[in-house]
Design a protein around this motif. Structure first.
Motif, PDB file in Angstrom:
ATOM      1  N   SER A  95     -38.242 -39.490   1.762  1.00 45.94           N
ATOM      2  CA  SER A  95     -38.664 -38.171   2.251  1.00 45.94           C
ATOM      3  C   SER A  95     -39.207 -37.312   1.117  1.00 45.94           C
ATOM      4  CB  SER A  95     -37.491 -37.463   2.930  1.00 45.94           C
ATOM      5  OG  SER A  95     -36.432 -37.293   2.012  1.00 45.94           O
ATOM      6  N   TYR A  96     -39.022 -37.744  -0.120  1.00 44.72           N
ATOM      7  CA  TYR A  96     -39.535 -37.019  -1.280  1.00 44.72           C
ATOM      8  C   TYR A  96     -40.873 -37.576  -1.754  1.00 44.72           C
ATOM      9  CZ  TYR A  96     -34.984 -34.841  -1.575  1.00 44.72           C
ATOM     10  OH  TYR A  96     -33.863 -34.129  -1.303  1.00 44.72           O
ATOM     11  N   SER A  97     -41.499 -38.454  -0.976  1.00 45.14           N
ATOM     12  CA  SER A  97     -42.776 -39.052  -1.361  1.00 45.14           C
ATOM     13  C   SER A  97     -43.837 -37.971  -1.523  1.00 45.14           C
ATOM     14  CB  SER A  97     -43.243 -40.043  -0.296  1.00 45.14           C
ATOM     15  OG  SER A  97     -42.323 -41.089  -0.178  1.00 45.14           O
ATOM     16  N   SER A  98     -44.684 -38.176  -2.504  1.00 44.13           N
ATOM     17  CA  SER A  98     -45.741 -37.186  -2.745  1.00 44.13           C
ATOM     18  C   SER A  98     -46.938 -37.468  -1.849  1.00 44.13           C
ATOM     19  CB  SER A  98     -46.172 -37.198  -4.205  1.00 44.13           C
ATOM     20  OG  SER A  98     -47.041 -38.273  -4.465  1.00 44.13           O
ATOM     21  N   TYR A  99     -47.782 -36.472  -1.692  1.00 42.77           N
ATOM     22  CA  TYR A  99     -48.983 -36.624  -0.874  1.00 42.77           C
ATOM     23  C   TYR A  99     -49.975 -37.584  -1.516  1.00 42.77           C
ATOM     24  CZ  TYR A  99     -51.264 -33.507  -4.204  1.00 42.77           C
ATOM     25  OH  TYR A  99     -51.768 -32.962  -5.346  1.00 42.77           O
ATOM     26  N   GLN A 100     -49.812 -37.885  -2.801  1.00 41.48           N
ATOM     27  CA  GLN A 100     -50.712 -38.796  -3.506  1.00 41.48           C
ATOM     28  C   GLN A 100     -50.310 -40.257  -3.324  1.00 41.48           C
ATOM     29  OE1 GLN A 100     -50.230 -37.108  -7.389  1.00 41.48           O
ATOM     30  NE2 GLN A 100     -52.140 -35.972  -7.213  1.00 41.48           N
ATOM     31  N   GLY A 101     -49.248 -40.501  -2.610  1.00 38.31           N
ATOM     32  CA  GLY A 101     -48.835 -41.864  -2.352  1.00 38.31           C
ATOM     33  C   GLY A 101     -47.827 -42.417  -3.329  1.00 38.31           C
ATOM     34  N   ASP A 102     -47.287 -41.576  -4.201  1.00 43.60           N
ATOM     35  CA  ASP A 102     -46.254 -42.034  -5.139  1.00 43.60           C
ATOM     36  C   ASP A 102     -44.945 -42.158  -4.371  1.00 43.60           C
ATOM     37  OD1 ASP A 102     -48.127 -41.914  -7.157  1.00 43.60           O
ATOM     38  OD2 ASP A 102     -47.600 -39.860  -7.673  1.00 43.60           O
ATOM     39  N   CYS A 103     -44.680 -43.334  -3.837  1.00 47.67           N
ATOM     40  CA  CYS A 103     -43.571 -43.489  -2.903  1.00 47.67           C
ATOM     41  C   CYS A 103     -42.653 -44.642  -3.273  1.00 47.67           C
ATOM     42  CB  CYS A 103     -44.093 -43.767  -1.497  1.00 47.67           C
ATOM     43  SG  CYS A 103     -45.246 -42.547  -0.904  1.00 47.67           S
ATOM     44  N   VAL A 104     -41.413 -44.453  -2.949  1.00 46.67           N
ATOM     45  CA  VAL A 104     -40.422 -45.506  -3.015  1.00 46.67           C
ATOM     46  C   VAL A 104     -40.024 -45.802  -1.579  1.00 46.67           C
ATOM     47  CG1 VAL A 104     -38.060 -46.048  -3.718  1.00 46.67           C
ATOM     48  CG2 VAL A 104     -39.573 -44.817  -5.276  1.00 46.67           C
ATOM     49  N   GLU A 105     -39.910 -47.067  -1.257  1.00 45.49           N
ATOM     50  CA  GLU A 105     -39.451 -47.464   0.067  1.00 45.49           C
ATOM     51  C   GLU A 105     -38.117 -48.188  -0.061  1.00 45.49           C
ATOM     52  OE1 GLU A 105     -43.357 -48.199   2.760  1.00 45.49           O
ATOM     53  OE2 GLU A 105     -42.803 -49.833   1.427  1.00 45.49           O
ATOM     54  N   VAL A 106     -37.238 -47.918   0.888  1.00 47.42           N
ATOM     55  CA  VAL A 106     -35.937 -48.569   0.936  1.00 47.42           C
ATOM     56  C   VAL A 106     -35.879 -49.384   2.218  1.00 47.42           C
ATOM     57  CG1 VAL A 106     -33.449 -48.189   1.056  1.00 47.42           C
ATOM     58  CG2 VAL A 106     -34.856 -46.721  -0.385  1.00 47.42           C
ATOM     59  N   GLY A 107     -35.387 -50.599   2.099  1.00 47.79           N
ATOM     60  CA  GLY A 107     -35.282 -51.471   3.264  1.00 47.79           C
ATOM     61  C   GLY A 107     -33.905 -51.388   3.899  1.00 47.79           C
ATOM     62  N   THR A 108     -33.885 -51.517   5.212  1.00 47.43           N
ATOM     63  CA  THR A 108     -32.628 -51.551   5.956  1.00 47.43           C
ATOM     64  C   THR A 108     -32.600 -52.814   6.805  1.00 47.43           C
ATOM     65  OG1 THR A 108     -33.586 -50.285   7.787  1.00 47.43           O
ATOM     66  CG2 THR A 108     -32.445 -49.039   6.061  1.00 47.43           C
ATOM     67  N   ARG A 157     -38.671 -50.931  -3.069  1.00 40.46           N
ATOM     68  CA  ARG A 157     -39.978 -51.372  -3.563  1.00 40.46           C
ATOM     69  C   ARG A 157     -40.923 -50.188  -3.709  1.00 40.46           C
ATOM     70  NH1 ARG A 157     -42.502 -54.341   1.829  1.00 40.46           N
ATOM     71  NH2 ARG A 157     -42.923 -52.420   2.983  1.00 40.46           N
ATOM     72  N   ASP A 158     -42.043 -50.439  -4.355  1.00 44.84           N
ATOM     73  CA  ASP A 158     -43.121 -49.467  -4.518  1.00 44.84           C
ATOM     74  C   ASP A 158     -44.019 -49.573  -3.289  1.00 44.84           C
ATOM     75  OD1 ASP A 158     -45.393 -48.012  -5.206  1.00 44.84           O
ATOM     76  OD2 ASP A 158     -45.602 -48.926  -7.176  1.00 44.84           O
ATOM     77  N   SER A 159     -44.195 -48.493  -2.551  1.00 44.00           N
ATOM     78  CA  SER A 159     -44.976 -48.550  -1.313  1.00 44.00           C
ATOM     79  C   SER A 159     -46.443 -48.866  -1.558  1.00 44.00           C
ATOM     80  CB  SER A 159     -44.855 -47.240  -0.534  1.00 44.00           C
ATOM     81  OG  SER A 159     -45.463 -46.190  -1.252  1.00 44.00           O
ATOM     82  N   LYS A 160     -46.941 -48.624  -2.758  1.00 43.45           N
ATOM     83  CA  LYS A 160     -48.337 -48.933  -3.059  1.00 43.45           C
ATOM     84  C   LYS A 160     -48.552 -50.431  -3.249  1.00 43.45           C
ATOM     85  CE  LYS A 160     -48.576 -46.138  -6.614  1.00 43.45           C
ATOM     86  NZ  LYS A 160     -47.169 -45.780  -6.663  1.00 43.45           N
TER      87      LYS A 160
END
Length: 67
Positions: free
Chosen positions: A14-27, A36-39
């Protein structure tokens, strides 16, 4: 930890930036919490035990990393 991540359901932070700097967590995995890195969804992922992931989150919330 050698874990098959093919059945993980991925969610962006939920803290991902609008530039796509994202972390994804798997469930959905019984013995692992993959990250993982969403990019680069087909790139490498880290897999943590649930206890290690919970400890990490508690330290982040407590400000242990200065962010």
């Amino acid at each position: 930890m050698n874990t098959d991540l093919s059945s993980a359901k991925w969610h962006k932070s939920s803290y991902s930036s609008y530039q796509g700097d994202c972390v994804e967590v798997g469930t959905g995995l019984p013995n692992a919490v993959p990250v993982r890195d969403s990019k680069d969804p087909h790139g490498p992922a880290l897999a943590f035990t649930a206890a290690a992931w919970s400890a990490f989150l508690a330290e982040v919330k407590a400000g242990e990393f200065g962010v």
